[in-house]
Design a protein around this motif. Structure first.
Motif, PDB file in Angstrom:
ATOM      1  N   ASN A  13      10.192-106.849  -9.008  1.00  0.00           N
ATOM      2  CA  ASN A  13       9.010-106.860  -9.871  1.00  0.00           C
ATOM      3  C   ASN A  13       8.732-108.231 -10.476  1.00  0.00           C
ATOM      4  O   ASN A  13       8.080-108.324 -11.501  1.00  0.00           O
ATOM      5  CB  ASN A  13       9.191-105.848 -11.013  1.00  0.00           C
TER       6      ASN A  13
ATOM      7  N   GLU B  85       0.905-110.438  -6.316  1.00  0.00           N
ATOM      8  CA  GLU B  85       2.020-110.091  -7.194  1.00  0.00           C
ATOM      9  C   GLU B  85       2.840-108.999  -6.530  1.00  0.00           C
ATOM     10  O   GLU B  85       2.298-108.010  -6.040  1.00  0.00           O
ATOM     11  CB  GLU B  85       1.503-109.613  -8.550  1.00  0.00           C
TER      12      GLU B  85
ATOM     13  N   GLN C  28       5.608-106.005  -6.610  1.00  0.00           N
ATOM     14  CA  GLN C  28       6.267-104.996  -7.414  1.00  0.00           C
ATOM     15  C   GLN C  28       7.024-104.084  -6.463  1.00  0.00           C
ATOM     16  O   GLN C  28       6.803-104.107  -5.258  1.00  0.00           O
ATOM     17  CB  GLN C  28       5.261-104.215  -8.262  1.00  0.00           C
TER      18      GLN C  28
ATOM     19  N   SER D  11       5.308 -98.237 -11.274  1.00  0.00           N
ATOM     20  CA  SER D  11       5.543 -99.361 -12.164  1.00  0.00           C
ATOM     21  C   SER D  11       4.767 -99.205 -13.467  1.00  0.00           C
ATOM     22  O   SER D  11       5.046 -99.886 -14.440  1.00  0.00           O
ATOM     23  CB  SER D  11       5.169-100.666 -11.488  1.00  0.00           C
TER      24      SER D  11
END
Length: 87
Positions: A8, A20, A22, A71
């Protein structure tokens, strides 16, 4: 280059496109202009390498559709229609 779905805390940028990492999703936002020159070619290759790694992660893990580990408590997208406030 990120290791898709492995942690993450990784992120990367291609042009103005931000990726990004995760454990349960990859978030991609921003934009990119793929110009017909050496820079555009390099950015296109980075996009190709990234999407290949993401697809490989799906192929290597048959449990990818498991929704147990989120998440965020609430997902970014709602499953309902809302009125457009700009109309």
């Amino acid at each position: 280059m990120i290791d898709p779905f492995a942690n993450n805390h990784q992120s990367m940028q291609i042009g103005e496109l931000v990726i990004e990492n995760q454990q349960d999703k990859i978030i991609i936002y921003g934009d990119i202009d793929l110009t017909f020159d050496a820079t555009g070619h390099q950015q296109a290759q980075q996009l190709h390498d990234l999407t290949s790694k993401i697809l490989q992660a799906f192929e290597n893990n048959t449990e990818y559709n498991n929704n147990d580990d989120k998440s965020k408590e609430k997902d970014d997208q709602l499953d309902k229609n809302i009125d457009n406030p700009f109309l």
